[in-house]
Design an enzyme around this catalytic site. Structure first.
Site, PDB file in Angstrom:
ATOM      1  N   TRP A 138      -3.338 -22.848  52.147  1.00 30.73           N
ATOM      2  CA  TRP A 138      -2.400 -21.739  52.843  1.00 30.73           C
ATOM      3  C   TRP A 138      -1.234 -21.873  51.670  1.00 30.73           C
ATOM      4  O   TRP A 138      -0.671 -22.989  51.158  1.00 30.73           O
ATOM      5  CB  TRP A 138      -1.678 -22.439  54.058  1.00 30.73           C
ATOM      6  CG  TRP A 138      -0.691 -21.448  54.953  1.00 30.73           C
ATOM      7  CD1 TRP A 138      -0.792 -20.264  54.973  1.00 30.73           C
ATOM      8  CD2 TRP A 138       0.469 -22.074  55.266  1.00 30.73           C
ATOM      9  NE1 TRP A 138       0.246 -19.810  55.614  1.00 30.73           N
ATOM     10  CE2 TRP A 138       1.271 -20.636  55.591  1.00 30.73           C
ATOM     11  CE3 TRP A 138       1.275 -23.279  55.312  1.00 30.73           C
ATOM     12  CZ2 TRP A 138       2.366 -20.865  56.099  1.00 30.73           C
ATOM     13  CZ3 TRP A 138       2.479 -23.079  56.050  1.00 30.73           C
ATOM     14  CH2 TRP A 138       2.955 -22.096  56.362  1.00 30.73           C
ATOM     15  N   ASP A 220      -2.015 -30.976  58.904  1.00 32.51           N
ATOM     16  CA  ASP A 220      -1.172 -29.445  59.283  1.00 32.51           C
ATOM     17  C   ASP A 220      -2.178 -29.093  60.203  1.00 32.51           C
ATOM     18  O   ASP A 220      -3.480 -28.660  60.140  1.00 32.51           O
ATOM     19  CB  ASP A 220      -1.326 -28.691  58.028  1.00 32.51           C
ATOM     20  CG  ASP A 220      -0.758 -27.201  58.316  1.00 32.51           C
ATOM     21  OD1 ASP A 220      -0.373 -27.067  59.772  1.00 32.51           O
ATOM     22  OD2 ASP A 220      -0.808 -26.411  57.407  1.00 32.51           O
ATOM     23  N   LYS A 256      -0.242 -19.564  66.613  1.00 27.97           N
ATOM     24  CA  LYS A 256      -1.608 -18.634  66.664  1.00 27.97           C
ATOM     25  C   LYS A 256      -2.171 -18.899  68.017  1.00 27.97           C
ATOM     26  O   LYS A 256      -2.753 -17.913  68.816  1.00 27.97           O
ATOM     27  CB  LYS A 256      -2.698 -19.044  65.636  1.00 27.97           C
ATOM     28  CG  LYS A 256      -2.142 -19.114  64.318  1.00 27.97           C
ATOM     29  CD  LYS A 256      -2.201 -17.925  63.592  1.00 27.97           C
ATOM     30  CE  LYS A 256      -1.174 -18.102  62.510  1.00 27.97           C
ATOM     31  NZ  LYS A 256      -1.477 -17.344  61.026  1.00 27.97           N
TER      32      LYS A 256
HETATM   33  N1  PMP Z   1      -0.091 -23.990  58.352  1.00 28.11           N
HETATM   34  C1  PMP Z   1      -1.231 -23.219  58.326  1.00 28.11           C
HETATM   35  C2  PMP Z   1      -2.414 -23.459  57.791  1.00 28.11           C
HETATM   36  C3  PMP Z   1      -1.043 -21.864  58.515  1.00 28.11           C
HETATM   37  O1  PMP Z   1      -2.148 -20.950  58.460  1.00 28.11           O
HETATM   38  C4  PMP Z   1       0.097 -21.274  59.090  1.00 28.11           C
HETATM   39  C5  PMP Z   1       0.369 -20.054  59.718  1.00 28.11           C
HETATM   40  N2  PMP Z   1      -0.170 -19.108  58.966  1.00 28.11           N
HETATM   41  C6  PMP Z   1       1.360 -22.408  59.434  1.00 28.11           C
HETATM   42  C7  PMP Z   1       1.068 -23.689  58.949  1.00 28.11           C
HETATM   43  C8  PMP Z   1       2.429 -21.989  59.755  1.00 28.11           C
HETATM   44  O2  PMP Z   1       2.726 -21.899  61.033  1.00 28.11           O
HETATM   45  P1  PMP Z   1       4.021 -21.187  61.716  1.00 28.11           P
HETATM   46  O3  PMP Z   1       3.631 -19.533  61.695  1.00 28.11           O
HETATM   47  O4  PMP Z   1       3.948 -21.558  63.184  1.00 28.11           O
HETATM   48  O5  PMP Z   1       5.162 -21.452  60.845  1.00 28.11           O
END
Ligand code: PMP
Length: 369
Positions: A138, A220, A256
């Site tokens: 990410w 994560d 999500k």
């Molecule tokens: N980690 C990963 C792997 C993600 O895909 C995301 C969201 N796209 C996040 C963390 C961040 O989450 P949030 O939108 O709750 O900040």
């Protein structure tokens, strides 16, 4: 002349740029497979029934107010979140070995975890400790750890492009070679962007090396429930590492699995009952993703599109790393008005029963032209 006139313009975030281009496109059959959020079969965002229910309860609950929270966050939320990750019967929770801090989304949790490690991990100020993130990962992982003060952020092998699957050998090799006490950021499930997770057997091998080499695990967990439809199954890796005696961090996101992408501060109000009730809702989302995976693979196979497409159903979660090259992606966008990330990542939720034939045909043309 402003004191801030030297501030440079930040580069555009790829996925937002893609969405802007999509919006401007007037082609009637355009499709957006770039967006990182759940969509219904009508391409709409979905307010989970359980979220609607809790919102009603909040409005009617006269006892709620906007008083400051305790410094670590809402106690009920913190303990419910730990139970979601570790399980209701977790020995670690029973033995009072778990601590939780409420943060602003998964990103905030990663940032707090990263800063804490930089200040306190292993008893020293740790800016020089290597932090390993998967290749690819990410896009914000690098920035979050760099902004928290870590100076040495390295990639570890993860994706095998030829095999379109996990590069376990490369991954294990990097674990063997990393300096002791290095920090490894692991995706708990539904790896973003590849949709490729280690199997349980592979996780066991990873854990064995990490324990022997004294490497630190920072999970994560942004998609719990999304991979399989079960919060329990998707927490398997986290719970396995805990059962093996690792001290570890988990950054949880509920953006999500509750469809609460814009509700960072409101997560304050997510009570334990919401977490309990949500199980059916994540299954609805996961099932639609699984259906789209099956159908896309079947359609490409029926078209006789060259290459193997088994990875589409082997990968899990919202994303699929299609294996399309940047040139093929460009063809998809320019000629077919199907928008996806240059890496070839598609969001399976962008597919619907109405556009899947068009998308399959577009992939076929991009590959065979
Ligand atoms: N980690 C990963 C792997 C993600 O895909 C995301 C969201 N796209 C996040 C963390 C961040 O989450 P949030 O939108 O709750 O900040």
């Amino acid at each position: 002349m402003s004191l801030f006139s030297d501030v440079p313009q930040a580069p555009p975030v790829a996925v937002f740029k893609l969405t802007a281009d999509f919006r401007e496109d007037t082609h009637p059959q355009k499709v957006n497979l770039g967006v990182g959020a759940y969509r219904t079969d009508d391409c709409q965002p979905w307010v989970l029934p359980v979220v609607k229910k809790v919102e009603r309860l909040i409005v009617e609950d006269e006892s709620l107010n906007h008083e400051y929270l305790p410094i670590l966050g809402l106690p009920e939320f913190r303990s419910a979140a730990s139970k979601v990750a570790l399980g209701d019967d977790s020995p670690a929770i029973k033995e009072n070995r778990v601590g939780g801090v409420q943060a602003l989304g998964g990103t905030g949790a990663l940032r707090i975890g990263a800063e804490f490690l930089r200040r306190w991990y292993n008893g020293v100020n740790n800016a020089a400790t290597p932090v390993y993130v998967s290749a690819p990962t990410w896009e914000n992982h690098n920035g979050v750890f760099a902004d928290a003060g870590f100076k040495d952020i390295r990639p570890y092998h993860y994706w095998d492009a030829a095999k379109r699957g996990l590069d376990l050998t490369g991954f294990l090799d990097d674990l063997e070679k990393a300096p002791e006490y290095s920090i490894f950021v692991l995706h708990a499930c539904a790896h973003n962007p590849t949709g490729t997770d280690p199997t349980q057997e592979e996780w066991k091998q990873i854990a064995e090396v990490m324990k022997r080499r004294k490497l630190y695990v920072f999970f994560d967990s942004a998609y719990q429930g999304f991979a399989s439809g079960s919060l329990e199954k998707d927490a398997w890796a986290i719970r396995f590492f805990v059962s093996e005696g690792f001290e570890l961090f988990v950054a949880q996101s509920f953006s999500k699995n509750f469809g609460l992408y814009s509700e960072y501060s409101r997560s304050t109000y997510i009570h334990a009952y919401l977490l309990l009730l949500s199980k059916g809702n994540v299954k609805t989302m996961a099932d639609r993703v699984l259906l789209m995976r099956d159908q896309l693979k079947a359609k490409l196979q029926a078209l006789g599109t060259p290459g193997t497409w088994d990875h589409i159903t082997q990968q899990i979660g919202m994303f699929s790393f299609t294996g399309l090259t940047p040139k093929q992606v460009e063809y998809m966008i320019k000629e077919r008005h199907v928008y996806l990330m240059a890496s070839g990542r598609i969001n399976m939720c962008g597919l619907t029963s109405k556009n899947i034939d068009y998308v399959a045909q577009s992939i076929h043309e991009a590959v065979t032209k």
